[in-house]
Design an enzyme around this catalytic site. Structure first.
Site, mmCIF file in Angstrom:
data_model
loop_
_atom_site.group_PDB
_atom_site.id
_atom_site.type_symbol
_atom_site.label_atom_id
_atom_site.label_comp_id
_atom_site.label_asym_id
_atom_site.label_seq_id
_atom_site.Cartn_x
_atom_site.Cartn_y
_atom_site.Cartn_z
ATOM 1 N N LYS A 166 -3.896 -12.779 1.788
ATOM 2 C CA LYS A 166 -4.075 -11.370 2.809
ATOM 3 C C LYS A 166 -5.613 -11.560 2.966
ATOM 4 O O LYS A 166 -6.633 -11.207 2.249
ATOM 5 C CB LYS A 166 -3.437 -10.372 2.465
ATOM 6 C CG LYS A 166 -3.564 -9.013 3.238
ATOM 7 C CD LYS A 166 -2.660 -8.065 2.874
ATOM 8 C CE LYS A 166 -2.770 -6.899 3.910
ATOM 9 N NZ LYS A 166 -1.905 -5.753 3.451
ATOM 10 N N GLY A 226 -8.162 2.409 -3.775
ATOM 11 C CA GLY A 226 -8.860 1.869 -4.951
ATOM 12 C C GLY A 226 -7.564 1.193 -5.947
ATOM 13 O O GLY A 226 -7.793 1.266 -6.867
ATOM 14 N N PHE A 227 -6.724 0.658 -5.348
ATOM 15 C CA PHE A 227 -5.619 0.069 -5.984
ATOM 16 C C PHE A 227 -5.029 0.847 -7.186
ATOM 17 O O PHE A 227 -4.917 0.413 -8.287
ATOM 18 C CB PHE A 227 -6.084 -1.263 -6.632
ATOM 19 C CG PHE A 227 -6.479 -2.415 -5.596
ATOM 20 C CD1 PHE A 227 -6.041 -2.153 -4.334
ATOM 21 C CD2 PHE A 227 -6.952 -3.515 -5.993
ATOM 22 C CE1 PHE A 227 -6.325 -3.176 -3.318
ATOM 23 C CE2 PHE A 227 -7.257 -4.554 -4.946
ATOM 24 C CZ PHE A 227 -7.191 -4.543 -3.859
ATOM 25 N N GLY A 233 -3.953 1.518 11.357
ATOM 26 C CA GLY A 233 -3.134 1.975 12.565
ATOM 27 C C GLY A 233 -3.634 1.611 13.968
ATOM 28 O O GLY A 233 -4.250 0.296 14.007
ATOM 29 N N ASN A 282 -11.878 -1.430 -0.696
ATOM 30 C CA ASN A 282 -12.066 -0.354 -1.527
ATOM 31 C C ASN A 282 -12.327 -0.640 -2.897
ATOM 32 O O ASN A 282 -12.223 0.208 -3.923
ATOM 33 C CB ASN A 282 -10.734 0.657 -1.645
ATOM 34 C CG ASN A 282 -10.711 1.311 -0.184
ATOM 35 O OD1 ASN A 282 -11.497 1.715 0.322
ATOM 36 N ND2 ASN A 282 -9.451 0.980 0.296
ATOM 37 N N THR A 283 -12.607 -1.909 -3.359
ATOM 38 C CA THR A 283 -12.750 -2.462 -4.766
ATOM 39 C C THR A 283 -14.086 -3.311 -4.611
ATOM 40 O O THR A 283 -14.029 -4.378 -3.836
ATOM 41 C CB THR A 283 -11.731 -3.370 -5.112
ATOM 42 O OG1 THR A 283 -10.268 -2.693 -5.475
ATOM 43 C CG2 THR A 283 -11.946 -4.054 -6.774
ATOM 44 N N TYR A 292 2.855 0.193 8.254
ATOM 45 C CA TYR A 292 2.749 1.142 7.372
ATOM 46 C C TYR A 292 2.382 2.588 8.001
ATOM 47 O O TYR A 292 3.011 3.576 8.004
ATOM 48 C CB TYR A 292 1.583 0.683 6.344
ATOM 49 C CG TYR A 292 1.231 1.918 5.415
ATOM 50 C CD1 TYR A 292 1.478 2.883 5.279
ATOM 51 C CD2 TYR A 292 0.451 1.352 4.174
ATOM 52 C CE1 TYR A 292 1.064 3.960 4.371
ATOM 53 C CE2 TYR A 292 0.145 2.019 3.366
ATOM 54 C CZ TYR A 292 0.323 3.300 3.486
ATOM 55 O OH TYR A 292 -0.213 4.314 2.541
ATOM 56 N N THR A 308 -3.341 -8.484 9.224
ATOM 57 C CA THR A 308 -4.637 -8.439 8.475
ATOM 58 C C THR A 308 -4.566 -6.883 7.604
ATOM 59 O O THR A 308 -3.526 -6.458 7.686
ATOM 60 C CB THR A 308 -5.876 -8.093 9.484
ATOM 61 O OG1 THR A 308 -5.618 -7.008 10.216
ATOM 62 C CG2 THR A 308 -6.082 -9.573 10.293
ATOM 63 N N ASN A 309 -5.493 -7.052 7.059
ATOM 64 C CA ASN A 309 -5.878 -5.848 6.062
ATOM 65 C C ASN A 309 -6.557 -4.548 6.844
ATOM 66 O O ASN A 309 -6.576 -4.786 8.157
ATOM 67 C CB ASN A 309 -6.536 -6.024 4.841
ATOM 68 C CG ASN A 309 -6.065 -5.229 3.572
ATOM 69 O OD1 ASN A 309 -5.971 -4.012 3.807
ATOM 70 N ND2 ASN A 309 -6.153 -5.638 2.265
ATOM 71 N N GLY A 360 -1.966 -2.089 13.339
ATOM 72 C CA GLY A 360 -1.603 -1.316 14.592
ATOM 73 C C GLY A 360 -0.221 -1.746 15.095
ATOM 74 O O GLY A 360 -0.030 -1.390 16.506
ATOM 75 N N SER A 362 -9.050 -5.878 0.536
ATOM 76 C CA SER A 362 -9.227 -4.535 0.663
ATOM 77 C C SER A 362 -10.588 -4.314 0.473
ATOM 78 O O SER A 362 -11.381 -4.677 -0.249
ATOM 79 C CB SER A 362 -8.731 -4.005 -0.560
ATOM 80 O OG SER A 362 -8.866 -2.594 -0.817
ATOM 81 N N ASN A 377 -8.326 5.125 4.260
ATOM 82 C CA ASN A 377 -7.893 5.000 2.905
ATOM 83 C C ASN A 377 -8.775 4.432 1.894
ATOM 84 O O ASN A 377 -9.558 3.575 2.196
ATOM 85 C CB ASN A 377 -6.363 4.592 2.395
ATOM 86 C CG ASN A 377 -6.365 3.069 2.181
ATOM 87 O OD1 ASN A 377 -6.552 2.900 0.898
ATOM 88 N ND2 ASN A 377 -6.429 2.393 2.968
ATOM 89 N N ARG A 378 -9.355 5.221 0.861
ATOM 90 C CA ARG A 378 -10.031 4.398 -0.270
ATOM 91 C C ARG A 378 -9.455 4.690 -1.442
ATOM 92 O O ARG A 378 -9.888 5.107 -2.677
ATOM 93 C CB ARG A 378 -11.335 5.157 -0.216
ATOM 94 C CG ARG A 378 -11.752 6.366 -0.477
ATOM 95 C CD ARG A 378 -13.202 6.703 -0.486
ATOM 96 N NE ARG A 378 -13.268 8.356 -0.561
ATOM 97 C CZ ARG A 378 -13.551 9.094 0.428
ATOM 98 N NH1 ARG A 378 -13.715 8.508 1.550
ATOM 99 N NH2 ARG A 378 -13.699 10.406 0.454
ATOM 100 N N GLY A 401 0.689 -1.076 -0.125
ATOM 101 C CA GLY A 401 -0.149 0.124 -0.013
ATOM 102 C C GLY A 401 0.876 1.086 0.048
ATOM 103 O O GLY A 401 0.445 2.335 -0.618
#
Length: 314
Positions: A191, A95-96, A245, A159-160, A296, A219-220, A275, A157, A92-93, A44
């Site tokens: 994932k 969207g790859f 986070g 966001n798709t 991240y 995890t995602n 996290g 994800s 976040n969104r 990401g």
């Protein structure tokens, strides 16, 4: 990102690496690879494999690039990334958004010459129907598997549209079997989302073993907004997207424990993400059965010394 990329260039990278290089005692052997530290950068952040050298120089033991899709795509409309500072979190969104598997393959081919451990996270192209997802994933796997140290199948994800539906075992099995065949000898992981039930987590973990995967990433991001201290009105204004986070920490740890209790075999690689802030967090994940740990979101808050701080603490 420009500064991070610069950190990976000669003659800057060797100078930075002298300060950030992980202690040899931190090496981890898994999936036939030797990781210089268990701590790496989650997918990401470097979607197009342009900052791998810089992230490596900053002390990350591996970099998972992507998510990469077979077809290049711009992602969702901006704004699409938001800080929740009081929660030490992001929504976040994206969207790859990425340049596609062919462009990623060219970059990975160049990167292989210098030895960093790189995972390639692959996802479904937005324009491809869910019913045709398997062929789309196989296209990406075929292009990237010969060039990546491992592949990660992203079916989690938020966001798709329709992507998370692929986590259902009856849908996921043929997808993973096809990608496993396309990946050849390249280690393959899947994932998963933190929003699955405990039984679903155990079911996917068992499926991963049955299909012959080398591991699982847990995890995602989450679609939950429970327990946030940020004002509800702000959260509503931001809208949809995956939350990452600190708020994901507890569930991510729970999912890790379920995965490891389902597959206690240490040869099955479990990468824990979600996290992670400190070396104590990383150590807790390792003690709970993680093979490797990724971060991240906290990188956004702590800055370029973060990976070095984690490694030094370990």
């Amino acid at each position: 990102m420009a500064a991070i990329r610069a950190a990976g260039l000669r003659p800057i990278a060797p100078v930075v690496a002298r300060w950030t290089r992980p202690d040899p005692a931190l090496q981890v052997r898994t999936m036939g690879l030797t990781f210089p530290t268990p701590f790496g950068m989650a997918a990401g952040f470097d979607k197009n494999a342009v900052a791998v050298r810089g992230l490596e120089a900053l002390g990350f033991g591996h970099v998972e690039v992507g998510t990469v899709t077979a077809i290049p795509q711009p992602g969702n409309p901006k704004p699409r990334l938001f800080r929740l500072i009081d929660d030490r979190a992001l929504i976040n969104r994206m969207g790859f958004n990425n340049n596609g598997a062919r462009a990623a393959a060219k970059r990975l081919a160049r990167l292989r010459k210098r030895g960093a451990i790189i995972g390639a996270n692959i996802g479904k192209s937005r324009v491809v129907a869910v019913d045709d997802a398997t062929a789309d994933y196989v296209t990406s796997a075929t292009m990237l598997a010969p060039l990546a140290d491992y592949l990660a199948v992203n079916v989690s994800s938020p966001n798709t549209p329709g992507l998370r539906g692929l986590q259902a075992v009856e849908t996921l099995r043929p997808l993973l079997e096809a990608v496993r065949a396309a990946a050849g000898k390249t280690p393959l992981l899947v994932k998963i989302a933190p929003d699955l039930s405990d039984d679903e987590v155990a079911g996917i973990t068992s499926l991963a073993v049955e299909v012959g995967l080398d591991g699982l990433i847990a995890t995602n991001t989450t679609i939950s907004r429970a327990g946030l201290v940020t004002d509800d009105e702000k959260i509503e204004t931001i809208g949809a997207g995956g939350l990452s986070g600190a708020p994901v920490k507890e569930r991510s740890l729970e999912v890790l424990r379920i995965v490891r209790s389902t597959v206690p075999d240490a040869d099955f690689c479990v990468i824990s993400a979600g996290g992670v802030s400190t070396s104590d967090d990383v150590r807790e994940r390792l003690e709970a059965g993680a093979t490797l740990v990724q971060g991240y979101t906290e990188f956004i808050y702590r800055g370029p010394a973060w990976a070095h701080q984690i490694n030094r603490g370990l």
